[in-house]
Design a protein around this motif. Structure first.
Motif, short mmCIF file in Angstrom:
data_model
loop_
_atom_site.label_atom_id
_atom_site.label_comp_id
_atom_site.label_asym_id
_atom_site.label_seq_id
_atom_site.Cartn_x
_atom_site.Cartn_y
_atom_site.Cartn_z
N ALA A 187 0.83 -1.21 0.00
CA ALA A 187 0.00 0.00 0.00
C ALA A 187 0.86 1.26 0.00
O ALA A 187 0.52 2.26 -0.64
CB ALA A 187 -0.94 -0.01 1.20
N CYS A 188 1.98 1.23 0.71
CA CYS A 188 2.88 2.39 0.73
C CYS A 188 3.49 2.64 -0.65
O CYS A 188 3.60 3.80 -1.09
CB CYS A 188 3.99 2.18 1.75
SG CYS A 188 3.47 2.37 3.47
N SER A 189 3.88 1.58 -1.33
CA SER A 189 4.42 1.74 -2.68
C SER A 189 3.37 2.34 -3.60
O SER A 189 3.66 3.21 -4.43
CB SER A 189 4.88 0.38 -3.23
OG SER A 189 5.96 -0.12 -2.49
N LEU A 190 2.14 1.90 -3.44
CA LEU A 190 1.03 2.40 -4.25
C LEU A 190 0.78 3.88 -3.98
O LEU A 190 0.68 4.69 -4.90
CB LEU A 190 -0.22 1.58 -3.96
CG LEU A 190 -1.50 1.85 -4.75
CD1 LEU A 190 -2.39 0.61 -4.74
CD2 LEU A 190 -2.29 3.03 -4.18
N ILE A 237 10.97 0.83 4.52
CA ILE A 237 9.77 0.16 4.02
C ILE A 237 10.11 -1.00 3.10
O ILE A 237 9.50 -2.07 3.18
CB ILE A 237 8.85 1.18 3.31
CG1 ILE A 237 8.16 2.07 4.35
CG2 ILE A 237 7.79 0.47 2.46
CD1 ILE A 237 7.29 3.17 3.77
N GLN A 238 11.07 -0.83 2.23
CA GLN A 238 11.36 -1.86 1.24
C GLN A 238 12.43 -2.85 1.68
O GLN A 238 12.86 -3.69 0.89
CB GLN A 238 11.78 -1.20 -0.09
CG GLN A 238 10.72 -0.30 -0.70
CD GLN A 238 9.45 -1.05 -1.08
OE1 GLN A 238 9.45 -2.26 -1.26
NE2 GLN A 238 8.34 -0.32 -1.20
N ALA A 239 12.87 -2.78 2.92
CA ALA A 239 13.95 -3.64 3.38
C ALA A 239 13.44 -4.99 3.84
O ALA A 239 12.26 -5.22 4.01
CB ALA A 239 14.71 -2.95 4.51
N CYS A 288 5.25 4.87 6.84
CA CYS A 288 5.31 6.32 6.66
C CYS A 288 6.24 6.62 5.47
O CYS A 288 7.46 6.74 5.65
CB CYS A 288 5.83 7.00 7.92
SG CYS A 288 4.82 6.74 9.39
N PRO A 289 5.69 6.73 4.26
CA PRO A 289 6.53 6.89 3.07
C PRO A 289 7.41 8.13 3.05
O PRO A 289 8.43 8.15 2.35
CB PRO A 289 5.50 6.92 1.93
CG PRO A 289 4.35 6.11 2.45
CD PRO A 289 4.28 6.49 3.90
N ASN A 290 7.05 9.18 3.78
CA ASN A 290 7.84 10.41 3.77
C ASN A 290 8.64 10.64 5.05
O ASN A 290 9.21 11.72 5.23
CB ASN A 290 6.93 11.62 3.52
CG ASN A 290 6.44 11.70 2.10
OD1 ASN A 290 7.06 11.15 1.19
ND2 ASN A 290 5.32 12.35 1.88
N LEU A 291 8.70 9.65 5.92
CA LEU A 291 9.43 9.81 7.18
C LEU A 291 10.85 9.25 7.02
O LEU A 291 11.02 8.11 6.58
CB LEU A 291 8.71 9.09 8.31
CG LEU A 291 9.07 9.53 9.74
CD1 LEU A 291 8.67 10.99 9.97
CD2 LEU A 291 8.39 8.63 10.77
N LYS A 308 3.43 6.09 -5.34
CA LYS A 308 3.29 6.22 -6.80
C LYS A 308 2.19 7.22 -7.14
O LYS A 308 2.35 8.05 -8.05
CB LYS A 308 2.98 4.86 -7.42
CG LYS A 308 2.86 4.88 -8.93
CD LYS A 308 2.50 3.51 -9.48
CE LYS A 308 3.59 2.51 -9.23
NZ LYS A 308 3.28 1.19 -9.86
N VAL A 309 1.07 7.16 -6.42
CA VAL A 309 -0.02 8.11 -6.66
C VAL A 309 0.46 9.53 -6.42
O VAL A 309 0.20 10.44 -7.21
CB VAL A 309 -1.24 7.79 -5.76
CG1 VAL A 309 -2.26 8.92 -5.81
CG2 VAL A 309 -1.88 6.47 -6.18
N PHE A 310 1.18 9.73 -5.32
CA PHE A 310 1.66 11.08 -5.01
C PHE A 310 2.60 11.59 -6.10
O PHE A 310 2.47 12.72 -6.59
CB PHE A 310 2.38 11.10 -3.66
CG PHE A 310 2.98 12.45 -3.35
CD1 PHE A 310 2.19 13.48 -2.90
CD2 PHE A 310 4.34 12.68 -3.56
CE1 PHE A 310 2.74 14.74 -2.65
CE2 PHE A 310 4.89 13.93 -3.31
CZ PHE A 310 4.09 14.95 -2.85
#
Length: 381
Positions: free
Chosen positions: A21-24, A231-233, A188-191, A27-29
């Protein structure tokens, strides 16, 4: 079952769902949010992200725990209108992209597949899901919650204004049993990964694409501590987090909502005065506030009732974050010091406001909150 093994699969499933969901949403942002959309107060990007992320998370949960209830923020009613076709098409595309390749990207799927002959857990990664399947997945979030059984609470994009401004937002997922939160995962994609690193400045669109240190996942299982990782680790990159050990509240700092309509900034300032806190409050959107104090980037989170206190907090806005703070050494309660009750339905109707702080100083904060409310003539809240 040992405590270390308790809810291991639920933990893995939650991590996979939130990571996707974070990757999605990221991408939307990057593709849909611009300075122009913000200026025009165009909320369509967050609408696309909300629905798509809920479809993804609910699909992942249902493939492993088909009987579990889900309390989510969205439903598909408006999406089913004929004029929403373009929106539906975007959601279907984004959701299927996020659900691709489960065996390679979801340890929980591989783990489940090795223990079962059932192919259901693989279905959503081997072929695109139909529009109707994804709309039905969104509607799995219509559960009412309650005191008994297994239940998940989801906020697909917590902090919509933060999301649109390029600031802090979060994908928040909690797993509960009999009204008690057992697993909490927040992405938290921007943290930044490091609490000491500067956060992206709101309005600097595209700034995040120039950094490789953004995007942090927070995980807690009751009784097992709190952890963070990129997030991606992979899971072996998790590090334990703990709240600051505060010797004096005068050296502490607040985290509070950006929007004054979400929490009374004036009351917060009076509470800070009563506690001797002089540091400027750290303001950010979403449950990023919970995880920030959990890892020591701030010390006290206040979300105090506004006005007559009639607003009822939603369980998806607090379930995951409260567990992460508690597992990091904190205590989370309402303004009277009562534990948050996640077993009464979709809202925290038996609680007023939220106070989170290190367990050693939580009582002091509660006393200051009470005094400040009395001074305002709101001591009845």
């Amino acid at each position: 079952m040992s405590s270390a093994a308790a809810y291991h699969l639920e933990r893995q499933v939650a991590i996979s769902a939130v990571t996707r969901a974070c990757s999605l949403t990221d991408k939307v942002f990057r593709n849909l949010v611009t300075a122009d959309t913000v200026t025009k107060k165009d909320k369509s990007p967050v609408t696309v992200g909300d629905y798509s992320a809920q479809a993804v998370v609910n699909t992942v949960i249902a493939s492993h725990f088909s009987a579990d209830a889900i309390v989510g923020e969205e439903d598909s009613k408006d999406l089913r209108n004929p004029e929403a076709k373009n929106l539906r098409d975007q959601i279907v595309k984004l959701a299927n992209e996020a659900l691709a390749s489960p065996a390679q990207e979801c340890p929980a799927v591989a783990d489940a597949a090795s223990k079962s002959s059932e192919a259901a857990s693989q279905a959503w990664g081997t072929q695109d899901l139909s529009e109707e399947a994804l709309l039905a997945a969104i509607d799995r979030g219509n559960a009412e919650g309650g005191r008994s059984g297994r239940c998940w609470a989801l906020d697909p994009i917590d902090g919509t204004k933060g999301f649109l401004r390029g600031g802090q937002y979060a994908v928040c997922l909690a797993f509960m049993v009999d009204g008690e939160v057992q697993v909490g995962v927040i992405g938290c994609p921007n943290l930044p990964h490091d609490a000491s690193s500067a956060k992206p400045k709101e309005g600097e669109f595209g700034a995040g694409a120039k950094r490789n240190d953004l995007g942090t996942l927070f995980v807690a299982v009751k009784g097992q501590g709190a952890f963070q990782r990129p997030i991606q680790a992979e899971s072996d990159s998790e590090t334990a987090i703990t709240m600051n050990k505060i010797s004096s509240l005068s050296s502490a700092s607040f985290c509070e909502s950006v929007e004054a309509g979400h929490s009374s900034h004036g009351t917060n300032a009076r509470i800070a005065e009563l506690l001797g806190i002089t540091a400027e409050p750290v303001r950010m959107d979403s449950q990023a506030k919970y995880v920030s104090i959990a890892r020591g980037d701030g010390d006290v989170y206040l979300r105090l009732p506004v006005g007559d206190g009639s607003y009822q907090e939603k369980i998806w806005d607090h379930a995951a974050g409260s567990l992460i703070v508690e597992e990091a050494g904190g205590r989370v309660s309402d303004i009277r010091g009562r534990s948050l009750d996640f077993g009464v339905g979709r809202t925290l109707k038996d609680n007023k406001g939220v106070v989170a702080a290190h367990r050693d100083v939580h009582d002091q904060v509660i006393r200051a909150v009470g005094q400040a409310l009395e001074e305002e003539g709101r001591g009845n809240l």
